[in-house]
Design an enzyme around this catalytic site. Structure first.
Site, short mmCIF file in Angstrom:
data_model
loop_
_atom_site.label_atom_id
_atom_site.label_comp_id
_atom_site.label_asym_id
_atom_site.label_seq_id
_atom_site.Cartn_x
_atom_site.Cartn_y
_atom_site.Cartn_z
CE LYS A 113 43.60 41.25 44.61
NZ LYS A 113 43.68 40.97 43.16
CE1 TYR A 143 45.41 45.70 41.47
CE2 TYR A 143 43.31 46.19 42.51
CZ TYR A 143 44.41 45.37 42.35
OH TYR A 143 44.50 44.21 43.09
CG ASN A 189 43.69 37.49 42.08
OD1 ASN A 189 43.27 38.37 42.82
ND2 ASN A 189 44.55 37.72 41.11
CG HIS A 235 47.71 43.82 45.77
ND1 HIS A 235 48.11 43.98 44.46
CD2 HIS A 235 48.49 44.66 46.50
CE1 HIS A 235 49.07 44.90 44.42
NE2 HIS A 235 49.31 45.33 45.65
CD GLU A 295 51.01 48.39 45.31
OE1 GLU A 295 51.24 47.41 46.04
OE2 GLU A 295 50.89 48.30 44.07
P1 RTP Z 1 47.60 42.11 42.12
O1 RTP Z 1 48.13 43.41 41.54
O2 RTP Z 1 46.13 42.17 42.47
O3 RTP Z 1 48.46 41.61 43.23
O4 RTP Z 1 47.69 40.97 41.01
P2 RTP Z 1 48.93 40.65 40.09
O5 RTP Z 1 50.05 41.62 40.32
O6 RTP Z 1 49.24 39.21 40.24
O7 RTP Z 1 48.30 40.88 38.65
P3 RTP Z 1 48.14 42.24 37.84
O8 RTP Z 1 48.64 42.00 36.46
O9 RTP Z 1 48.68 43.40 38.60
O10 RTP Z 1 46.55 42.36 37.74
C1 RTP Z 1 45.82 43.01 38.75
C2 RTP Z 1 44.53 42.27 38.98
O11 RTP Z 1 43.68 42.41 37.85
C3 RTP Z 1 42.89 41.25 37.70
N1 RTP Z 1 43.07 40.72 36.37
N2 RTP Z 1 42.06 40.30 35.66
N3 RTP Z 1 40.46 39.30 33.56
C4 RTP Z 1 41.78 39.31 33.43
O12 RTP Z 1 42.34 38.88 32.45
C5 RTP Z 1 42.57 39.87 34.51
N4 RTP Z 1 43.87 40.01 34.51
C6 RTP Z 1 44.19 40.56 35.71
C7 RTP Z 1 43.35 40.23 38.71
O13 RTP Z 1 42.42 40.19 39.78
C8 RTP Z 1 44.69 40.76 39.17
O14 RTP Z 1 44.96 40.41 40.50
MG MG Z 2 49.78 43.68 40.34
#
Ligand code: RTP
Ligand code: MG
Length: 148
Positions: free
Chosen positions: A9, A49, A112, A115, A126
């Site tokens: 990112k 997203y 973070n 991705h 994707e």
């Molecule tokens: P990613 O899709 O980016 O790989 O991350 P992930 O699967 O681990 O998590 P996901 O649930 O898909 O969430 C996507 C991205 O949204 C942001 N997020 N912010 N503020 C919050 O509570 C929150 N929760 C999620 C994070 O940057 C996450 O990577």
């Molecule tokens: Mg995710």
């Protein structure tokens, strides 16, 4: 062989972490079959997203992911979708285990570092969103015979 989509990112790119992150992914044994530095458009960010479009952080997420270049990758390997998520670590870097990319390099959930696709369906979707077919290469590594 299974493929997945990973994307360093804008925070990871800004902090000069492309090298250290790619080194970990190569060391793990994954094969890089596609990679590029790119600017994500607002449309692409919203599609990528899309599953989070109703969440309160969606606007910030789109703003962040379009705020600067990302480093997009397609990786190949045995069980790579699940294994790459383990190498990436938990979504919240404050809970991600040391030794994972987010655990070692990140501090806040909104920034973070990287991705990773979370399922075979997401990986296919994707990869196709970010890469043309011609950008995903089919080639042999000299050591692939004994690693895989
Ligand atoms: P990613 O899709 O980016 O790989 O991350 P992930 O699967 O681990 O998590 P996901 O649930 O898909 O969430 C996507 C991205 O949204 C942001 N997020 N912010 N503020 C919050 O509570 C929150 N929760 C999620 C994070 O940057 C996450 O990577
Ligand atoms: Mg995710």
């Amino acid at each position: 062989m299974e493929k997945t989509f990973l994307m360093i990112k804008p925070d990871g790119v800004q902090r000069n972490l492309i090298g250290p992150i790619v080194e970990r992914l190569e060391n793990k044994g994954f094969k890089i079959v596609g990679a590029k530095l790119m600017q994500v458009s607002e449309d692409l960010a919203k599609t990528h997203y899309g599953e989070h479009s109703e969440r309160p952080f969606f606007g910030e997420l789109v703003e962040f992911i379009t705020s600067g270049p990302v480093f997009a990758m397609v990786l190949e390997g045995e069980n790579v979708i699940k294994t790459a998520r383990l190498v990436v670590g938990s979504t919240n870097p404050q809970e991600a285990a040391p030794g994972t990319i987010r655990g070692d390099f990140g501090l806040t959930v909104g920034k973070n570092i990287i991705h990773g696709s979370d399922s075979p369906e997401s990986a296919e979707r994707e990869i196709n969103l970010f890469f043309d077919e011609s950008e995903v290469l089919d080639y042999d590594l000299s050591n692939s015979a004994w690693i895989y």
